[in-house]
Design an enzyme around this catalytic site. Structure first.
Site, PDB file in Angstrom:
ATOM      1  CD  GLU A 251      -3.251  -0.900   0.758  1.00 40.04           C
ATOM      2  OE1 GLU A 251      -3.005   0.007  -0.315  1.00 40.04           O
ATOM      3  OE2 GLU A 251      -4.089  -1.682   0.861  1.00 40.04           O
ATOM      4  CB  CYS A 285      -2.093   7.168   1.583  1.00 38.41           C
ATOM      5  SG  CYS A 285      -3.451   6.068   2.212  1.00 38.41           S
TER       6      CYS A 285
HETATM    7  P1  NAD Z   1       8.320   4.607   4.472  1.00 40.61           P
HETATM    8  O1  NAD Z   1       8.469   3.804   3.227  1.00 40.61           O
HETATM    9  O2  NAD Z   1       9.483   5.544   4.795  1.00 40.61           O
HETATM   10  O3  NAD Z   1       8.343   3.757   5.832  1.00 40.61           O
HETATM   11  C1  NAD Z   1       7.337   2.739   6.103  1.00 40.61           C
HETATM   12  C2  NAD Z   1       7.870   1.530   6.859  1.00 40.61           C
HETATM   13  O4  NAD Z   1       8.831   0.711   6.312  1.00 40.61           O
HETATM   14  C3  NAD Z   1       8.448   2.064   8.062  1.00 40.61           C
HETATM   15  O5  NAD Z   1       7.986   1.107   9.117  1.00 40.61           O
HETATM   16  C4  NAD Z   1      10.002   1.774   7.968  1.00 40.61           C
HETATM   17  O6  NAD Z   1      10.667   1.789   9.081  1.00 40.61           O
HETATM   18  C5  NAD Z   1      10.017   0.612   7.139  1.00 40.61           C
HETATM   19  N1  NAD Z   1      11.245   0.648   6.176  1.00 40.61           N
HETATM   20  C6  NAD Z   1      12.011   1.519   5.768  1.00 40.61           C
HETATM   21  N2  NAD Z   1      13.000   0.969   5.076  1.00 40.61           N
HETATM   22  C7  NAD Z   1      12.578  -0.432   4.893  1.00 40.61           C
HETATM   23  C8  NAD Z   1      13.107  -1.411   4.040  1.00 40.61           C
HETATM   24  N3  NAD Z   1      14.105  -1.247   3.126  1.00 40.61           N
HETATM   25  N4  NAD Z   1      12.436  -2.612   4.156  1.00 40.61           N
HETATM   26  C9  NAD Z   1      11.296  -2.746   5.080  1.00 40.61           C
HETATM   27  N5  NAD Z   1      10.926  -1.845   5.658  1.00 40.61           N
HETATM   28  C10 NAD Z   1      11.529  -0.659   5.657  1.00 40.61           C
HETATM   29  O7  NAD Z   1       7.168   5.287   4.636  1.00 40.61           O
HETATM   30  P2  NAD Z   1       6.802   6.605   5.716  1.00 40.61           P
HETATM   31  O8  NAD Z   1       7.342   7.752   5.425  1.00 40.61           O
HETATM   32  O9  NAD Z   1       6.549   6.013   6.843  1.00 40.61           O
HETATM   33  O10 NAD Z   1       5.212   6.723   5.309  1.00 40.61           O
HETATM   34  C11 NAD Z   1       4.615   7.832   4.206  1.00 40.61           C
HETATM   35  C12 NAD Z   1       4.268   7.153   2.900  1.00 40.61           C
HETATM   36  O11 NAD Z   1       3.349   6.260   3.072  1.00 40.61           O
HETATM   37  C13 NAD Z   1       3.673   8.031   1.884  1.00 40.61           C
HETATM   38  O12 NAD Z   1       4.332   8.039   0.700  1.00 40.61           O
HETATM   39  C14 NAD Z   1       2.299   7.801   2.015  1.00 40.61           C
HETATM   40  O13 NAD Z   1       1.403   8.051   0.788  1.00 40.61           O
HETATM   41  C15 NAD Z   1       2.185   5.999   2.092  1.00 40.61           C
HETATM   42  N6  NAD Z   1       1.088   5.566   2.632  1.00 40.61           N
HETATM   43  C16 NAD Z   1       0.330   4.996   1.950  1.00 40.61           C
HETATM   44  C17 NAD Z   1      -0.689   4.325   2.523  1.00 40.61           C
HETATM   45  C18 NAD Z   1      -1.601   3.300   1.699  1.00 40.61           C
HETATM   46  O14 NAD Z   1      -2.446   2.735   2.125  1.00 40.61           O
HETATM   47  N7  NAD Z   1      -1.425   3.070   0.206  1.00 40.61           N
HETATM   48  C19 NAD Z   1      -1.255   4.669   3.597  1.00 40.61           C
HETATM   49  C20 NAD Z   1      -0.265   5.393   4.423  1.00 40.61           C
HETATM   50  C21 NAD Z   1       0.769   6.099   3.824  1.00 40.61           C
END
Ligand code: NAD
Length: 487
Positions: A251, A285
């Protein structure tokens, strides 16, 4: 406070492994975005902790996967009651960890409870009989996957964890949840409170540093990763999961368009469009990240939306009457600031705002950019903060070309008095969810998914349950083996 509440300490946080709290020699802290003060210590899980959690989850899976659907549902209802019995403490926690004004922090607890409620009555994906005649009974059923790793972002830490935990558990999987290191508190506390009801190993939580996510996506004992976060991390998750062919649900981010048709009641619609763009300070999001308003009402609409947004109080989440709290963390604050600077440097007109502001913490004063070019960063990229571009449109054809000119496809909104026209426009938007005459509000009873680079698979509703299951076809030949054709 209930008796159960008395046993929980809302100032102390642990990982949960095999039904027990687990500390770690290394800790870190979240930061309250309203005033930049340090929040409580949280342990940083090690590889050894993850191995222990996976072992415990695999062991627990043996019985949990055989536990009756109804029994799992009754446990989900108990978790809902438990969560709601801590509504006051959890609301305060979310206010501090996310910087959400109290009504929205409360809303997060209630929406999380709503996810539990929906799944507590959802029917199981039933066994289907595809063919049943004298020779063959052909049936298709669904079985749980095993251990699920749930990797979550920081913008809705409880709701987005719950969206993975609840369908994962209901379908008979065991779940290890990893909250974002920016907002570990509410998810860790929910998992801690769930231990009173669930057998050890069924639901565990690990907070970690940057290494924990990759360790989970690599781990051979985890069968599926359900990930919510940015597109760039989502791609890394998929590459890493490919090594063990884990199932993935991704997502990811979006750049949703909101379309306003000329026949709307401007004064009724402007507050909804404002909410769609700025709710949670734009950190949603599916927030409206590009506003397209018909040229006939463009000026009138601008005036109406300005009146709405200017009436909002922006600043530290705890102050009374606050509407927009701060951006959740410094990294995101700097990203959002970069969009303000890019608009200023390029001479785009700020219809509202222009300075990030100094209301304390990571607060950002909301901004609307008047008709920037289609190729500008503010139109083409996701700021994930309270800054949004507004552009006029004249014909549906040229509008939809611009709307769909993106590699993302998460959501969209259409405001139109003519419902037939609205549905026709909605169907031409290349995105997973379109709201008509409403701001963007995902519901637990329907599938939520991204098109294009906004994701793979999806969550919620009946289809969301199937995302946590493998299909199994059973071919039962009724004639005895002696009658089989000679090969
Ligand atoms: P992010 O991708 O930086 O982090 C998300 C999670 O992934 C965190 O728990 C982080 O620690 C973990 N992570 C980081 N690197 C990783 C790796 N290499 N492997 C596995 N896990 C890893 O995202 P964010 O800044 O926390 O969230 C914001 C983003 O999320 C925005 O782009 C937003 O649009 C999106 N978002 C999407 C939805 C949806 O349902 N489509 C919902 C909410 C947020």
């Amino acid at each position: 406070m209930s008796d159960k509440a008395a046993t929980l300490d809302f100032e102390k946080f642990h990982n949960t492994i095999a039904g027990k709290p687990r500390d770690s020699p290394k800790v870190h802290n979240g930061v309250n975005p309203s005033d930049k003060t340090k929040l409580w210590d949280v342990p940083i899980a090690t590889e050894h902790d993850l191995d222990d959690a996976v072992k415990s989850a695999q062991e627990a899976f043996k019985r949990w996967s055989k536990t009756a659907w109804k029994e799992r549902q009754s446990l989900l209802l108990q978790l809902r009651e438990e969560l709601l019995s801590h509504r006051v403490e959890m609301t305060q926690m979310i206010l501090k960890e996310c910087g959400k004004p109290i009504q929205f922090a409360q809303g997060e607890i209630d929406a999380a409870a709503g996810i539990l409620q929906y799944h507590a009555t959802a029917p199981p994906p039933g066994e289907q009989t595809i063919q049943d005649d004298a020779d063959l009974k052909l049936s298709l059923r669904y079985v749980p996957l095993g251990v699920v790793g749930a990797i979550c972002p920081w913008n809705f830490p409880l709701i987005l964890s719950m969206q993975k935990i609840v369908p994962g558990l209901l379908t008979g999987n065991t779940v290890i949840v990893k909250p974002s290191p920016f907002t570990p508190y509410s998810a860790l506390k929910f998992v801690e409170m769930a231990q009173k009801y669930l057998p050890p190993g069924v639901l565990q939580a690990l907070n970690g540093d940057d290494r924990l996510g990759p360790m989970m996506t690599e781990h051979p004992g985890i069968e599926k990763i359900s990930f919510t976060g940015s597109i760039s991390t989502g791609k890394r998750v998929m590459m890493s999961a490919a090594k063990t062919l884990k199932r993935v649900t991704l997502e990811l981010g979006g750049n949703s368009a909101c379309i306003v048709c000329p026949d709307v009641d401007v004064n009724k619609v402007a507050p909804l469009v404002a909410l769609g763009a700025f709710f949670n300070s734009g950190q949603l999001c599916v927030a409206s990240k590009r506003l397209y308003v018909h040229t006939d009402i463009y000026k009138e609409f601008q005036e109406a939306i300005l009146n709405v947004v200017k009436s909002w109080k922006v600043g530290p989440a705890g102050e009374p009457g606050m509407m927009l709290g701060p951006v959740q963390n410094e990294m995101q604050y700097n990203i959002v600031k970069g969009f303000f600077e890019d608009c200023a440097v390029n001479g785009y007109q700020f219809l509202l705002g222009g300075e990030v502001g100094d209301a304390g913490g990571f607060s950002v004063q909301p901004a609307i950019i008047d008709n920037p070019p289609h190729s500008s960063r503010i139109v083409a990229e996701e700021p994930f903060g309270p800054i949004v571009p507004m552009m006029p449109w004249t014909t549906e054809e040229e509008l939809l070309t611009r709307v769909n000119d993106t590699r993302t496809g998460l959501g969209g909104a259409v405001y139109c008095a003519d419902h037939e026209r609205a549905v026709n426009i909605a169907k031409q938007i290349e995105a997973g969810t379109i709201w008509i005459n409403s701001f963007e509000r995902p519901l637990p009873n329907t599938f939520f998914s991204g098109h294009k680079e906004s994701g793979i698979g999806g969550e919620s509703g009946e289809q969301g349950l199937l995302a946590y299951m493998n299909a199994q076809a059973i071919h039962l030949y009724k004639s005895d083996v002696g009658k089989a054709p000679k090969l």
